[in-house]
Design an enzyme around this catalytic site. Structure first.
Site, PDB file in Angstrom:
ATOM      1  N   ASN A 191       0.962  -1.210  -0.045  1.00 47.83           N
ATOM      2  CA  ASN A 191       0.004  -0.043  -0.109  1.00 47.83           C
ATOM      3  C   ASN A 191       0.802   1.187  -0.034  1.00 47.83           C
ATOM      4  OD1 ASN A 191      -2.059   2.136   0.352  1.00 47.83           O
ATOM      5  ND2 ASN A 191      -2.500   1.220   2.407  1.00 47.83           N
ATOM      6  N   LYS A 229       0.418   4.285  -0.290  1.00 45.00           N
ATOM      7  CA  LYS A 229      -0.487   5.487   0.087  1.00 45.00           C
ATOM      8  C   LYS A 229      -0.234   6.680  -0.854  1.00 45.00           C
ATOM      9  CE  LYS A 229      -0.410   3.452   4.623  1.00 45.00           C
ATOM     10  NZ  LYS A 229      -0.451   3.435   6.220  1.00 45.00           N
ATOM     11  N   HIS A 264      -9.852   1.437   4.306  1.00 46.75           N
ATOM     12  CA  HIS A 264      -8.772   1.454   5.137  1.00 46.75           C
ATOM     13  C   HIS A 264      -8.843   2.345   6.538  1.00 46.75           C
ATOM     14  CE1 HIS A 264      -4.586   2.572   6.211  1.00 46.75           C
ATOM     15  NE2 HIS A 264      -4.094   1.594   5.358  1.00 46.75           N
ATOM     16  N   GLU A 277      -6.407  -5.278  10.163  1.00 47.66           N
ATOM     17  CA  GLU A 277      -5.218  -4.331  10.692  1.00 47.66           C
ATOM     18  C   GLU A 277      -5.766  -3.510  11.707  1.00 47.66           C
ATOM     19  OE1 GLU A 277      -3.005  -2.867   6.586  1.00 47.66           O
ATOM     20  OE2 GLU A 277      -4.627  -1.465   6.886  1.00 47.66           O
ATOM     21  N   GLY A 299       1.360   2.060  10.891  1.00 49.18           N
ATOM     22  CA  GLY A 299       2.381   3.012  10.921  1.00 49.18           C
ATOM     23  C   GLY A 299       3.012   3.489  12.060  1.00 49.18           C
ATOM     24  N   SER A 354       2.452  -2.634  10.525  1.00 49.79           N
ATOM     25  CA  SER A 354       3.802  -2.612  10.861  1.00 49.79           C
ATOM     26  C   SER A 354       4.547  -3.885  10.639  1.00 49.79           C
ATOM     27  CB  SER A 354       4.243  -2.215  12.381  1.00 49.79           C
ATOM     28  OG  SER A 354       3.706  -0.609  12.463  1.00 49.79           O
ATOM     29  N   GLY A 356       2.402  -1.239   4.579  1.00 49.14           N
ATOM     30  CA  GLY A 356       2.608   0.292   4.084  1.00 49.14           C
ATOM     31  C   GLY A 356       4.060   0.653   4.058  1.00 49.14           C
ATOM     32  N   GLY A 357       4.421   1.242   5.163  1.00 55.15           N
ATOM     33  CA  GLY A 357       5.876   2.021   5.111  1.00 55.15           C
ATOM     34  C   GLY A 357       6.941   1.118   4.526  1.00 55.15           C
TER      35      GLY A 357
HETATM   36  P1  PGA Z   1       1.924   0.254   7.772  1.00 51.92           P
HETATM   37  O1  PGA Z   1       0.777   0.428   7.030  1.00 51.92           O
HETATM   38  O2  PGA Z   1       2.755  -1.155   7.178  1.00 51.92           O
HETATM   39  O3  PGA Z   1       3.121   1.313   7.589  1.00 51.92           O
HETATM   40  O4  PGA Z   1       1.783  -0.223   9.254  1.00 51.92           O
HETATM   41  C1  PGA Z   1      -0.359  -0.686   6.762  1.00 51.92           C
HETATM   42  C2  PGA Z   1      -1.338  -0.010   5.932  1.00 51.92           C
HETATM   43  O5  PGA Z   1      -1.633   0.727   6.489  1.00 51.92           O
HETATM   44  O6  PGA Z   1      -1.989  -0.925   5.349  1.00 51.92           O
END
Ligand code: PGA
Length: 248
Positions: free
Chosen positions: A8, A10, A93, A165, A171, A211, A232-233
């Site tokens: 993702n 973003k 999301h 999630e 994040g 995360s 995500g990140g």
């Molecule tokens: P993250 O984000 O891996 O940065 O925690 C996951 C997401 O928002 O789908």
């Protein structure tokens, strides 16, 4: 076992950056047996469409409007995404729920519209830290799931990916333990079993997100009940993301 590993992006990546990223990712994941999906900003979809044609990486978007067309300034329809070969779209999301007021009912309409166009929804559900502390995790998950699935038939669920999630893990660097993730995912399956059947509760793809990094990916991705991850990140760097894929 084949897993679904979803990136993702973003609100990151211009078209130029997308090109570089996909080029690198294609090389790094060339021999992967897993299903890899990159959910890009709308503006990067056409370049992804050119680069990924005939390749093993699937294209996803991060949002869609629930109506098929009309006077909705600034919105993007399922048909437009289909034209760019979007195989998946993220709906619900927590960032969209939090910052854009996306509600379970709207999410349900989005899922139905996506299905009409043969696009697979990635439905995100999860509780806040407060809700978890108050012992309300299951209540929150079942409400989110049941409203999002309202009016759907069992034979439609096979194309949906549910992403568990927990909001407190997104994040933050604080991921759920594999025990917490597993407990929630088992619960989600039990709700589906109750509303539909045991068969579909076992078949439906449920992934974990929050995360996920190369050093903790294995705990989630090697578990039989967890069908993959939403990242995500750590997906923004092609090498890091490819390393997560390798852990599966
Ligand atoms: P993250 O984000 O891996 O940065 O925690 C996951 C997401 O928002 O789908």
């Amino acid at each position: 076992m084949k897993k679904i590993i979803i990136a993702n992006m973003k609100m990151n990546f211009t078209r130029e950056k997308t090109k570089k990223y996909l080029k690198e990712l294609l090389t790094l994941t060339k021999d992967s047996e897993h299903q890899i999906v990159v959910c890009l900003p709308f503006t990067s979809l056409s370049v992804a469409n050119q680069m990924l044609f005939g390749k093993d990486i699937f294209i996803g978007a991060q949002n869609v409007h629930q109506e098929e067309s009309g006077a909705y300034t600034g919105e993007v329809s399922a048909e437009m995404l289909k034209e760019l070969d979007c195989e998946y779209v993220i709906v619900g999301h927590s960032e969209r729920r939090q910052y854009f007021g996306e509600e379970n009912k709207t999410i349900n309409s989005k899922i139905k519209t996506l299905m009409k166009y043969g696009i697979k929804p990635i439905l995100c559900i999860g509780e806040t830290k407060q809700q978890r502390r108050a012992g309300k995790t299951q209540q929150v998950l079942s409400k989110q799931l049941e409203t999002a699935f309202s009016g759907l038939y069992e034979n439609e669920l096979g194309s949906i990916v549910v992403a568990y999630e927990p909001i407190w893990a997104i994040g933050t660097g604080v991921s759920a333990t594999s025990k917490e993730a597993l407990e929630a995912i088992k619960y989600i399956r039990s709700v589906i079993k109750q509303n539909y059947s045991e068969e579909i509760s076992k078949q439906i793809n449920i992934v974990y997100g929050g995360s996920v990094k190369p050093d903790n990916a294995k705990t989630y991705l090697t578990h039989k009940q967890i069908n993959g991850g939403l990242i995500g990140g750590a997906s923004l760097n092609a090498k890091t993301f490819a390393n997560i894929v390798k852990e599966a």
